[in-house]
Design a protein around this motif. Structure first.
Motif, PDB file in Angstrom:
ATOM      1  N   ASN A  66       0.817  -1.217   0.000  1.00  0.00           N
ATOM      2  CA  ASN A  66       0.000   0.000   0.000  1.00  0.00           C
ATOM      3  C   ASN A  66       0.853   1.271   0.000  1.00  0.00           C
ATOM      4  O   ASN A  66       0.724   2.143   0.826  1.00  0.00           O
ATOM      5  CB  ASN A  66      -0.991   0.014   1.169  1.00  0.00           C
ATOM      6  CG  ASN A  66      -0.331   0.035   2.533  1.00  0.00           C
ATOM      7  OD1 ASN A  66       0.706  -0.607   2.738  1.00  0.00           O
ATOM      8  ND2 ASN A  66      -0.922   0.741   3.487  1.00  0.00           N
ATOM      9  N   ARG A  67       1.723   1.327  -1.013  1.00  0.00           N
ATOM     10  CA  ARG A  67       2.522   2.527  -1.250  1.00  0.00           C
ATOM     11  C   ARG A  67       2.894   2.596  -2.723  1.00  0.00           C
ATOM     12  O   ARG A  67       2.880   1.582  -3.426  1.00  0.00           O
ATOM     13  CB  ARG A  67       3.781   2.551  -0.386  1.00  0.00           C
ATOM     14  CG  ARG A  67       4.713   1.376  -0.645  1.00  0.00           C
ATOM     15  CD  ARG A  67       6.068   1.539   0.038  1.00  0.00           C
ATOM     16  NE  ARG A  67       6.031   1.244   1.451  1.00  0.00           N
ATOM     17  CZ  ARG A  67       7.134   1.152   2.210  1.00  0.00           C
ATOM     18  NH1 ARG A  67       8.329   1.325   1.668  1.00  0.00           N
ATOM     19  NH2 ARG A  67       7.052   0.866   3.489  1.00  0.00           N
ATOM     20  N   ASN A  68       3.253   3.773  -3.190  1.00  0.00           N
ATOM     21  CA  ASN A  68       3.602   3.979  -4.601  1.00  0.00           C
ATOM     22  C   ASN A  68       5.049   3.594  -4.873  1.00  0.00           C
ATOM     23  O   ASN A  68       5.817   4.384  -5.425  1.00  0.00           O
ATOM     24  CB  ASN A  68       3.405   5.451  -4.986  1.00  0.00           C
ATOM     25  CG  ASN A  68       1.977   5.764  -5.350  1.00  0.00           C
ATOM     26  OD1 ASN A  68       1.156   4.865  -5.488  1.00  0.00           O
ATOM     27  ND2 ASN A  68       1.662   7.033  -5.495  1.00  0.00           N
ATOM     28  N   GLU A  69       5.444   2.409  -4.498  1.00  0.00           N
ATOM     29  CA  GLU A  69       6.815   1.959  -4.692  1.00  0.00           C
ATOM     30  C   GLU A  69       6.816   0.461  -4.968  1.00  0.00           C
ATOM     31  O   GLU A  69       5.987  -0.269  -4.438  1.00  0.00           O
ATOM     32  CB  GLU A  69       7.663   2.229  -3.448  1.00  0.00           C
ATOM     33  CG  GLU A  69       7.739   3.683  -3.007  1.00  0.00           C
ATOM     34  CD  GLU A  69       8.380   3.829  -1.639  1.00  0.00           C
ATOM     35  OE1 GLU A  69       9.341   3.099  -1.348  1.00  0.00           O
ATOM     36  OE2 GLU A  69       7.895   4.658  -0.856  1.00  0.00           O
ATOM     37  N   GLY A  70       7.776   0.017  -5.773  1.00  0.00           N
ATOM     38  CA  GLY A  70       7.952  -1.409  -5.960  1.00  0.00           C
ATOM     39  C   GLY A  70       7.803  -1.860  -7.398  1.00  0.00           C
ATOM     40  O   GLY A  70       6.792  -1.562  -8.040  1.00  0.00           O
ATOM     41  N   GLU A  71       8.809  -2.559  -7.916  1.00  0.00           N
ATOM     42  CA  GLU A  71       8.727  -3.233  -9.213  1.00  0.00           C
ATOM     43  C   GLU A  71       8.256  -4.652  -8.921  1.00  0.00           C
ATOM     44  O   GLU A  71       9.038  -5.513  -8.516  1.00  0.00           O
ATOM     45  CB  GLU A  71      10.085  -3.227  -9.917  1.00  0.00           C
ATOM     46  CG  GLU A  71      10.577  -1.841 -10.303  1.00  0.00           C
ATOM     47  CD  GLU A  71       9.667  -1.180 -11.316  1.00  0.00           C
ATOM     48  OE1 GLU A  71       9.076  -1.910 -12.153  1.00  0.00           O
ATOM     49  OE2 GLU A  71       9.527   0.046 -11.271  1.00  0.00           O
ATOM     50  N   MET A  72       6.984  -4.901  -9.113  1.00  0.00           N
ATOM     51  CA  MET A  72       6.367  -6.091  -8.540  1.00  0.00           C
ATOM     52  C   MET A  72       6.813  -7.403  -9.179  1.00  0.00           C
ATOM     53  O   MET A  72       6.986  -8.406  -8.479  1.00  0.00           O
ATOM     54  CB  MET A  72       4.846  -5.954  -8.596  1.00  0.00           C
ATOM     55  CG  MET A  72       4.318  -4.729  -7.851  1.00  0.00           C
ATOM     56  SD  MET A  72       4.957  -4.594  -6.146  1.00  0.00           S
ATOM     57  CE  MET A  72       4.212  -6.025  -5.392  1.00  0.00           C
ATOM     58  N   GLU A  73       7.002  -7.417 -10.479  1.00  0.00           N
ATOM     59  CA  GLU A  73       7.457  -8.651 -11.124  1.00  0.00           C
ATOM     60  C   GLU A  73       8.850  -9.022 -10.621  1.00  0.00           C
ATOM     61  O   GLU A  73       9.123 -10.185 -10.292  1.00  0.00           O
ATOM     62  CB  GLU A  73       7.454  -8.457 -12.638  1.00  0.00           C
ATOM     63  CG  GLU A  73       7.733  -9.728 -13.416  1.00  0.00           C
ATOM     64  CD  GLU A  73       7.661  -9.489 -14.912  1.00  0.00           C
ATOM     65  OE1 GLU A  73       8.217 -10.307 -15.655  1.00  0.00           O
ATOM     66  OE2 GLU A  73       7.067  -8.468 -15.334  1.00  0.00           O
ATOM     67  N   GLU A  74       9.724  -8.028 -10.541  1.00  0.00           N
ATOM     68  CA  GLU A  74      11.076  -8.256 -10.028  1.00  0.00           C
ATOM     69  C   GLU A  74      11.035  -8.715  -8.572  1.00  0.00           C
ATOM     70  O   GLU A  74      11.768  -9.633  -8.179  1.00  0.00           O
ATOM     71  CB  GLU A  74      11.887  -6.965 -10.148  1.00  0.00           C
ATOM     72  CG  GLU A  74      13.293  -7.037  -9.607  1.00  0.00           C
ATOM     73  CD  GLU A  74      14.020  -5.709  -9.698  1.00  0.00           C
ATOM     74  OE1 GLU A  74      14.923  -5.481  -8.881  1.00  0.00           O
ATOM     75  OE2 GLU A  74      13.679  -4.899 -10.580  1.00  0.00           O
ATOM     76  N   LEU A  75      10.161  -8.103  -7.779  1.00  0.00           N
ATOM     77  CA  LEU A  75      10.061  -8.463  -6.365  1.00  0.00           C
ATOM     78  C   LEU A  75       9.552  -9.888  -6.194  1.00  0.00           C
ATOM     79  O   LEU A  75      10.084 -10.653  -5.375  1.00  0.00           O
ATOM     80  CB  LEU A  75       9.135  -7.475  -5.652  1.00  0.00           C
ATOM     81  CG  LEU A  75       8.963  -7.651  -4.140  1.00  0.00           C
ATOM     82  CD1 LEU A  75      10.300  -7.616  -3.418  1.00  0.00           C
ATOM     83  CD2 LEU A  75       8.034  -6.558  -3.601  1.00  0.00           C
ATOM     84  N   ALA A  76       8.553 -10.273  -6.963  1.00  0.00           N
ATOM     85  CA  ALA A  76       8.016 -11.635  -6.866  1.00  0.00           C
ATOM     86  C   ALA A  76       9.078 -12.662  -7.221  1.00  0.00           C
ATOM     87  O   ALA A  76       9.159 -13.731  -6.597  1.00  0.00           O
ATOM     88  CB  ALA A  76       6.803 -11.783  -7.777  1.00  0.00           C
ATOM     89  N   GLU A  77       9.911 -12.349  -8.197  1.00  0.00           N
ATOM     90  CA  GLU A  77      10.938 -13.314  -8.593  1.00  0.00           C
ATOM     91  C   GLU A  77      12.099 -13.346  -7.610  1.00  0.00           C
ATOM     92  O   GLU A  77      12.754 -14.378  -7.458  1.00  0.00           O
ATOM     93  CB  GLU A  77      11.370 -13.031 -10.033  1.00  0.00           C
ATOM     94  CG  GLU A  77      10.238 -13.391 -10.989  1.00  0.00           C
ATOM     95  CD  GLU A  77      10.525 -13.171 -12.457  1.00  0.00           C
ATOM     96  OE1 GLU A  77      11.565 -12.559 -12.778  1.00  0.00           O
ATOM     97  OE2 GLU A  77       9.690 -13.612 -13.268  1.00  0.00           O
ATOM     98  N   LYS A  78      12.321 -12.257  -6.885  1.00  0.00           N
ATOM     99  CA  LYS A  78      13.275 -12.312  -5.774  1.00  0.00           C
ATOM    100  C   LYS A  78      12.742 -13.236  -4.674  1.00  0.00           C
ATOM    101  O   LYS A  78      13.492 -14.015  -4.085  1.00  0.00           O
ATOM    102  CB  LYS A  78      13.515 -10.910  -5.212  1.00  0.00           C
ATOM    103  CG  LYS A  78      14.415 -10.032  -6.058  1.00  0.00           C
ATOM    104  CD  LYS A  78      14.632  -8.679  -5.394  1.00  0.00           C
ATOM    105  CE  LYS A  78      15.549  -7.792  -6.232  1.00  0.00           C
ATOM    106  NZ  LYS A  78      15.734  -6.451  -5.605  1.00  0.00           N
TER     107      LYS A  78
END
Length: 358
Positions: free
Chosen positions: A336-348
């Motif tokens: 719940n914030r305007n930050e994060g590269e989600m595909e990259e984060l999920a793969e981490k």
């Protein structure tokens, strides 16, 4: 004896959790990835990892509501943004299963006063972002102060005379298409889109808090509010002028409810197996090249494994539901914030979990 029991338990469930030479457990590794979300007075995240229907990791970080000091938990409900599209697509596919609609049905068949360019746009084009419809976000006047709704998107499309390209020839991500799909569900079912979702997906799966949120009509339980970074902390930026459009991103859900939805994709409780297969299979453009978007799902490879996923990005929220169906691996991250590269984060998260190697 205790270690033996743990080992036997892992064998029975069909997977193992890798421990590093430093002695870090899966929980320790994932906790470390999300340290920045677990700070005082910061918006947070909810994270779930599962394999074969078994939860390996489930935790909330930070705060859902900074003003009232309410922490994020696994039962916190986040705005899903475009992760909602898989549910919109599922509603349309249910209408196709019931014979009320076809993939080849055109916009002019569904909306009698739709401009002639709609005669070339089929339901399948809307589902897989090959319609070429003009982005409604670009048509909203700068002076607009009232939130746009799905019906407003339809009215905007009626003022247009052409598309970006010939339908079926290219891919261009289209929120306009998914707003129209929600209206099609309403028109053919005779129910409000939010009610159709509830009756046909959320209630049968006991996703008891999940809702297509309509201000003044519905409420969100355990709601996370969206925030944006500012110099001395975070400010609430929970809604935008487009937040009331339901078909392209209006659903709120939790990691626990989303796991129930994902589990249903291995059954026929909501959709038949044949329809799920169609939704998650690449289709060709008119030139024969393949489209890496199904019906409400992005499609890609991770190593030699097929990944079926969707991200969400809206004011104050970042989300992802990431699946490797062949391995029954599921990763959900809601922020719940305007930050994060989600595909990259999920793969981490996937890499740190040790559940799959490229």
């Amino acid at each position: 004896m205790k270690n033996l029991l743990i080992a036997l338990s892992l064998l029975i469930t069909g997977f193992t959790i890798t421990y590093s030479q430093t002695g870090e457990t899966l929980e320790m590794k994932i906790d470390k990835l999300f340290m920045e979300y677990d700070q005082p007075n910061t918006p947070g995240a909810a994270v779930l990892i599962a394999k074969a229907g078994e939860v390996l990791y489930k935790k909330g970080f930070g705060y859902a509501n900074l003003e009232e000091n309410i922490p994020v938990t696994p039962t916190t409900y986040f705005r899903l943004a475009s992760v909602s599209k898989q549910f919109t697509a599922a509603c349309v596919l249910k209408l196709i299963e019931s014979g009320k609609l076809k993939l080849t049905t055109t916009l002019t068949e569904l909306f009698k006063d739709f401009p002639s360019y709609g005669s070339e746009i089929k339901i399948e084009h809307l589902l897989n972002h090959t319609s070429g419809l003009i982005d409604y976000e670009d048509l909203i006047p700068d002076t607009t102060t009232i939130q746009v709704k799905d019906i407003d998107v339809l009215n905007m499309m009626k003022t247009q005379t052409k598309t970006y390209f010939e339908p079926g020839t290219e891919y261009k991500y289209s929120n306009s298409a998914y707003a129209l799909l929600a209206l099609i569900v309403e028109n053919l079912s005779g129910k409000r889109f939010a009610s159709f979702l509830h009756d046909n997906i959320f209630e049968p799966l006991e996703m008891n808090g999940t809702v297509a949120f309509e201000d003044g009509i519905s409420t969100v339980p355990n709601r996370a509010f969206g925030y944006s970074k500012k110099d001395d902390g975070y400010m609430r930026t929970d809604q935008s002028i487009t937040s009331a459009v339901l078909g392209d991103g209006g659903i709120y859900s939790s990691i626990e409810d989303l796991m129930k939805w994902e589990a249903s994709l291995f059954t026929e409780k909501i959709l038949k197996a044949e329809m799920i297969e169609k939704a998650t299979t690449r289709k060709p453009f008119k030139n024969g090249k393949m489209n890496d978007y199904g019906y409400g799902w992005f499609l890609k490879k991770y190593g030699d494994k097929e990944v079926v996923y969707h991200t969400g990005d809206t004011r104050g929220f970042r989300t992802i539901l990431y699946r490797i169906p062949s391995e029954r691996i599921l990763i959900i991250v809601l922020i719940n914030r305007n930050e994060g590269e989600m595909e990259e984060l999920a793969e981490k998260v996937l890499e740190q979990s040790g559940l799959l190697r490229k």
